[in-house]
Write an enzyme that holds these catalytic residues in place. Sequence first.
Site, PDB file in Angstrom:
ATOM      1  N   LYS A 237       0.928  -6.062 -13.217  1.00  0.00           N
ATOM      2  CA  LYS A 237       2.341  -5.634 -13.226  1.00  0.00           C
ATOM      3  C   LYS A 237       3.263  -6.812 -13.556  1.00  0.00           C
ATOM      4  CE  LYS A 237       1.233  -1.902 -10.086  1.00  0.00           C
ATOM      5  NZ  LYS A 237       1.263  -1.340  -8.710  1.00  0.00           N
TER       6      LYS A 237
ATOM      7  N   GLN B 138       2.969  -2.898  -2.752  1.00  0.00           N
ATOM      8  CA  GLN B 138       1.654  -2.479  -3.239  1.00  0.00           C
ATOM      9  C   GLN B 138       0.863  -1.792  -2.122  1.00  0.00           C
ATOM     10  OE1 GLN B 138       0.397  -2.713  -6.455  1.00  0.00           O
ATOM     11  NE2 GLN B 138      -1.306  -1.519  -5.666  1.00  0.00           N
TER      12      GLN B 138
ATOM     13  N   ASP C 119       8.607   2.930  -7.689  1.00  0.00           N
ATOM     14  CA  ASP C 119       7.320   3.626  -7.564  1.00  0.00           C
ATOM     15  C   ASP C 119       7.526   5.134  -7.371  1.00  0.00           C
ATOM     16  OD1 ASP C 119       4.965   2.252  -7.991  1.00  0.00           O
ATOM     17  OD2 ASP C 119       4.856   1.431  -5.950  1.00  0.00           O
TER      18      ASP C 119
HETATM   19  C1  BQF Z   1      -7.431   0.764 -17.013  1.00  0.00           C
HETATM   20  C2  BQF Z   1      -4.207   2.137  -8.177  1.00  0.00           C
HETATM   21  C3  BQF Z   1      -5.650   3.334  -6.686  1.00  0.00           C
HETATM   22  C4  BQF Z   1      -4.971   2.828  -5.576  1.00  0.00           C
HETATM   23  C5  BQF Z   1      -3.891   1.992  -5.755  1.00  0.00           C
HETATM   24  C6  BQF Z   1      -5.276  -0.224 -16.244  1.00  0.00           C
HETATM   25  C7  BQF Z   1      -4.643  -0.192 -13.916  1.00  0.00           C
HETATM   26  C8  BQF Z   1      -5.876   0.390 -13.630  1.00  0.00           C
HETATM   27  C9  BQF Z   1      -6.778   0.684 -14.632  1.00  0.00           C
HETATM   28  C10 BQF Z   1      -3.648  -0.460 -12.854  1.00  0.00           C
HETATM   29  C11 BQF Z   1      -3.775   1.712  -9.501  1.00  0.00           C
HETATM   30  C12 BQF Z   1      -4.489   2.197 -10.728  1.00  0.00           C
HETATM   31  C13 BQF Z   1      -2.722   0.814  -9.623  1.00  0.00           C
HETATM   32  C14 BQF Z   1      -6.486   0.385 -15.930  1.00  0.00           C
HETATM   33  C15 BQF Z   1      -2.266   0.264 -10.938  1.00  0.00           C
HETATM   34  C16 BQF Z   1      -3.716   1.898 -11.995  1.00  0.00           C
HETATM   35  O1  BQF Z   1      -7.377   0.214 -18.120  1.00  0.00           O
HETATM   36  O2  BQF Z   1      -8.209   1.707 -16.776  1.00  0.00           O
HETATM   37  C17 BQF Z   1      -4.359  -0.500 -15.242  1.00  0.00           C
HETATM   38  O3  BQF Z   1      -3.203  -1.589 -12.777  1.00  0.00           O
HETATM   39  N1  BQF Z   1      -3.224   0.526 -11.982  1.00  0.00           N
HETATM   40  C18 BQF Z   1      -2.061   0.379  -8.428  1.00  0.00           C
HETATM   41  O4  BQF Z   1      -1.123  -0.402  -8.487  1.00  0.00           O
HETATM   42  O5  BQF Z   1      -2.468   0.806  -7.240  1.00  0.00           O
HETATM   43  C19 BQF Z   1      -3.514   1.637  -7.062  1.00  0.00           C
HETATM   44  C20 BQF Z   1      -5.278   2.997  -7.966  1.00  0.00           C
END
Ligand code: BQF
Length: 293
Positions: free
Chosen positions: A52, A96, A119
């Site tokens: 991010k 987060q 968010d």
């Molecule tokens: C990709 C998230 C579960 C719980 C909390 C790119 C992300 C993930 C995968 C990413 C996620 C999932 C995020 C890919 C943010 C998505 O190329 O497949 C980017 O950074 N995510 C989060 O902040 O918290 C989570 C999933």
Amino acid sequence: MQLLDGKLLSENIKAELAAEVEALRGRGGKTPHLAAVLVGENPASQVYVSSKIKSCEQVGFKSSLIQRPASTSEQELLDVVRQLNEDPDVDGFIVQLPLPSHINEEKITLAIDHRKDVDGFHPVNFGRMAQGLPAFLPATPFGIVEMLRRYNIETAGKHCVVVGRSNIVGTPISILLSRKGYPGDCTVTLTHSRTQNLPAEVRRADIVVAAIGIPQFIKGDWIKEGTVVIDVGINRFPDTTKKSGYRLVGDVDFEAVAPKCSHITPVPGGVGLMTVTALLMNTLKACKKEIYP
Ligand code: BQF
């Protein structure tokens, strides 16, 4: 079968965001500023927050990372949230998830000023979204609707089956796709762990949104020919050939499902990237006071 390419779309959207930041600055406006709060050292959370922050740099946003140890008390975290609420330079911020178990996530979410809730988890934003009012949309559902829009995927009158009813994906995407307008006007079935005969429900779908959190859960013979499949799953699957020790797999058995689809999102490189990009889109909206003038 056409891949819905989250990498390509994210790059296009980021170029548009970067141009908008330049234009804002040219008009004497402020630089969008996203802050991220990371509590503890969950390795996945560290990766998500880093990506991010890096994405902010790519589009010319200012970013701040506020890190606290896992031992941080709920009150201390509430104080951090209050400071960010009150900081006029911060346009939007995220805390987060998941948080350490001694901290009540709902209490923290409620403490965030909904005007800075990029968010889209605050109940004010959720309620406004459900009523079709301007709102910060939760990042993953926002990323999905943006993907459908940019690939011109027809949604009106389609039967959409959502698998999983979480507050941050399944429930909001089922609301968004059932609302009037594009992308929307779907007939939506929201399925979950207590759904009877899930394969039969999924077989009726023109559009499937898989957000259950179980690797390769959706099988090839659950999918009818010509279905659009949106795979939200980000599961770590042990893989000794990778230096990280794992690879990412979705909630869909891609090998078996892809040949039957009209469109499908890959994992990695699909919805996950759109989630991060949607957070940037929300931050620009916050900076421009588009949602809450
Ligand atoms: C990709 C998230 C579960 C719980 C909390 C790119 C992300 C993930 C995968 C990413 C996620 C999932 C995020 C890919 C943010 C998505 O190329 O497949 C980017 O950074 N995510 C989060 O902040 O918290 C989570 C999933």
